[in-house]
Design a protein around this motif. Structure first.
Motif, PDB file in Angstrom:
ATOM      1  N   ILE A 133       0.830  -1.218   0.000  1.00  0.00           N
ATOM      2  CA  ILE A 133       0.000   0.000   0.000  1.00  0.00           C
ATOM      3  C   ILE A 133       0.861   1.263   0.000  1.00  0.00           C
ATOM      4  O   ILE A 133       0.344   2.369   0.045  1.00  0.00           O
ATOM      5  CB  ILE A 133      -1.030   0.040   1.158  1.00  0.00           C
ATOM      6  CG1 ILE A 133      -0.342   0.025   2.526  1.00  0.00           C
ATOM      7  CG2 ILE A 133      -2.041  -1.094   1.024  1.00  0.00           C
ATOM      8  CD1 ILE A 133      -1.255   0.586   3.617  1.00  0.00           C
ATOM      9  N   GLY A 134       2.178   1.122  -0.063  1.00  0.00           N
ATOM     10  CA  GLY A 134       3.030   2.307  -0.127  1.00  0.00           C
ATOM     11  C   GLY A 134       4.430   1.990   0.346  1.00  0.00           C
ATOM     12  O   GLY A 134       4.670   0.941   0.948  1.00  0.00           O
ATOM     13  N   TYR A 136       6.536   2.267   2.763  1.00  0.00           N
ATOM     14  CA  TYR A 136       6.843   2.361   4.190  1.00  0.00           C
ATOM     15  C   TYR A 136       6.526   0.982   4.760  1.00  0.00           C
ATOM     16  O   TYR A 136       5.815   0.204   4.123  1.00  0.00           O
ATOM     17  CB  TYR A 136       5.988   3.444   4.883  1.00  0.00           C
ATOM     18  CG  TYR A 136       4.573   3.477   4.389  1.00  0.00           C
ATOM     19  CD1 TYR A 136       4.165   4.369   3.409  1.00  0.00           C
ATOM     20  CD2 TYR A 136       3.633   2.556   4.873  1.00  0.00           C
ATOM     21  CE1 TYR A 136       2.872   4.379   2.937  1.00  0.00           C
ATOM     22  CE2 TYR A 136       2.342   2.558   4.402  1.00  0.00           C
ATOM     23  CZ  TYR A 136       1.968   3.471   3.430  1.00  0.00           C
ATOM     24  OH  TYR A 136       0.681   3.464   2.945  1.00  0.00           O
ATOM     25  N   LEU A 138       4.905  -1.377   7.633  1.00  0.00           N
ATOM     26  CA  LEU A 138       3.933  -1.464   8.733  1.00  0.00           C
ATOM     27  C   LEU A 138       4.324  -2.621   9.644  1.00  0.00           C
ATOM     28  O   LEU A 138       5.115  -3.482   9.264  1.00  0.00           O
ATOM     29  CB  LEU A 138       2.540  -1.729   8.165  1.00  0.00           C
ATOM     30  CG  LEU A 138       1.998  -0.699   7.180  1.00  0.00           C
ATOM     31  CD1 LEU A 138       0.773  -1.249   6.467  1.00  0.00           C
ATOM     32  CD2 LEU A 138       1.663   0.589   7.915  1.00  0.00           C
TER      33      LEU A 138
HETATM   34  N1  ADE Z   1       3.090  -5.044   5.411  1.00  0.00           N
HETATM   35  C1  ADE Z   1       4.019  -4.252   5.997  1.00  0.00           C
HETATM   36  N2  ADE Z   1       4.163  -3.112   5.318  1.00  0.00           N
HETATM   37  C2  ADE Z   1       3.301  -3.155   4.256  1.00  0.00           C
HETATM   38  C3  ADE Z   1       3.016  -2.282   3.194  1.00  0.00           C
HETATM   39  N3  ADE Z   1       3.620  -1.103   3.045  1.00  0.00           N
HETATM   40  N4  ADE Z   1       2.085  -2.671   2.296  1.00  0.00           N
HETATM   41  C4  ADE Z   1       1.490  -3.867   2.403  1.00  0.00           C
HETATM   42  N5  ADE Z   1       1.730  -4.740   3.389  1.00  0.00           N
HETATM   43  C5  ADE Z   1       2.625  -4.394   4.320  1.00  0.00           C
END
Ligand code: ADE
Length: 239
Positions: A133-134, A136, A138
């Motif tokens: 999703i970008g 960075y 998570l």
């Molecule tokens: N898991 C950890 N970071 C993520 C990200 N940026 N997009 C999708 N899944 C993730």
């Protein structure tokens, strides 16, 4: 649309799915969601889902067996084959055209990782479509899965009250413009006024103002959307 979500933390997902537009879509049976916990597919007495990485290094890696066995069992029991997606920062970046493509599927299976991610053999065996999703990182794929589910579900016919609201979305097919500013009552707040034209009842003038707003905002905030292809921007049909 049927959604199967695979995770170690189903509660993170059930909280979000239980609110607002998604909760209504589920209640109205426009979207059907099934949560699956990998831990239930472990066979050892400690129910271990992760282990130290071969070769050393920090963190833990999610084990291959519970993930592959859980996903295969669920997918084999599905009424029709769907599309398996792994949420990972290593995937292709999610955009509105990809969201539109996914919304056309009748079922999606979303794999959410944690820690240092899955054993690589999960990807080799299950061959999921990898989506990020970008740029960075998570703490896990759950929030990313909710971003994807939220964006996809609002395109499922009937989920939004007024279907025009998603046809006009920024970034949707053919629309590379940001949205115009919206106002509601009161007409004045702390000296800030609603633009006169919006109170005029003159629909032509309102459309013109909104078109101008949309171009001006895009030029100011996201000029890359306008010059990306060298084409003149395609304006959405707001009739
Ligand atoms: N898991 C950890 N970071 C993520 C990200 N940026 N997009 C999708 N899944 C993730």
């Amino acid at each position: 649309m049927r959604l199967d979500l695979f995770t170690l933390f189903p509660e993170i997902l059930s909280g979000y799915l239980g609110q607002s537009i998604l909760a209504k879509a589920i209640e109205r049976k426009l979207v059907e969601v099934h949560l699956h916990d990998f831990r239930r597919w472990t066979k050892d007495k400690h129910q271990s889902v992760d282990d130290r990485p071969f070769g050393g290094g920090p963190g833990m890696v999610i084990k291959v067996e519970p993930v592959v066995e859980c996903v295969e069992a669920v997918c084999n029991a599905l009424p029709a084959s769907g599309r398996l997606i792994l949420l990972t920062p290593q995937g292709r970046r999610l955009t509105q055209p990809i969201v539109e493509e996914l919304a056309a599927e009748s079922s999606l299976q979303l794999l959410c990782g944690r820690y240092e991610g899955f054993d690589q053999r999960v990807t080799e065996i299950l061959q999921p479509d990898e989506i990020s999703i970008g740029d960075y990182v998570l703490g896990g794929g759950e929030v990313a899965a909710m971003v994807l589910v939220d964006a996809v579900a609002r395109l499922v016919p009937g989920v939004l009250g007024d279907q025009r609201s998603c046809v006009e979305d920024s970034f949707s097919q053919g629309n590379r413009l940001l949205e115009f500013a919206q106002y509601t009552r009161p007409r004045e707040y702390r000296g800030y006024q609603v633009p006169e034209v919006l109170l005029s009842g003159n629909h032509e003038a309102i459309s013109k103002w909104r078109r101008e707003q949309t171009l001006e905002r895009t030029r100011d905030r996201r000029a890359d959307l306008l010059d990306g292809s060298g084409d003149s921007p395609v304006e959405p049909d707001r009739s």
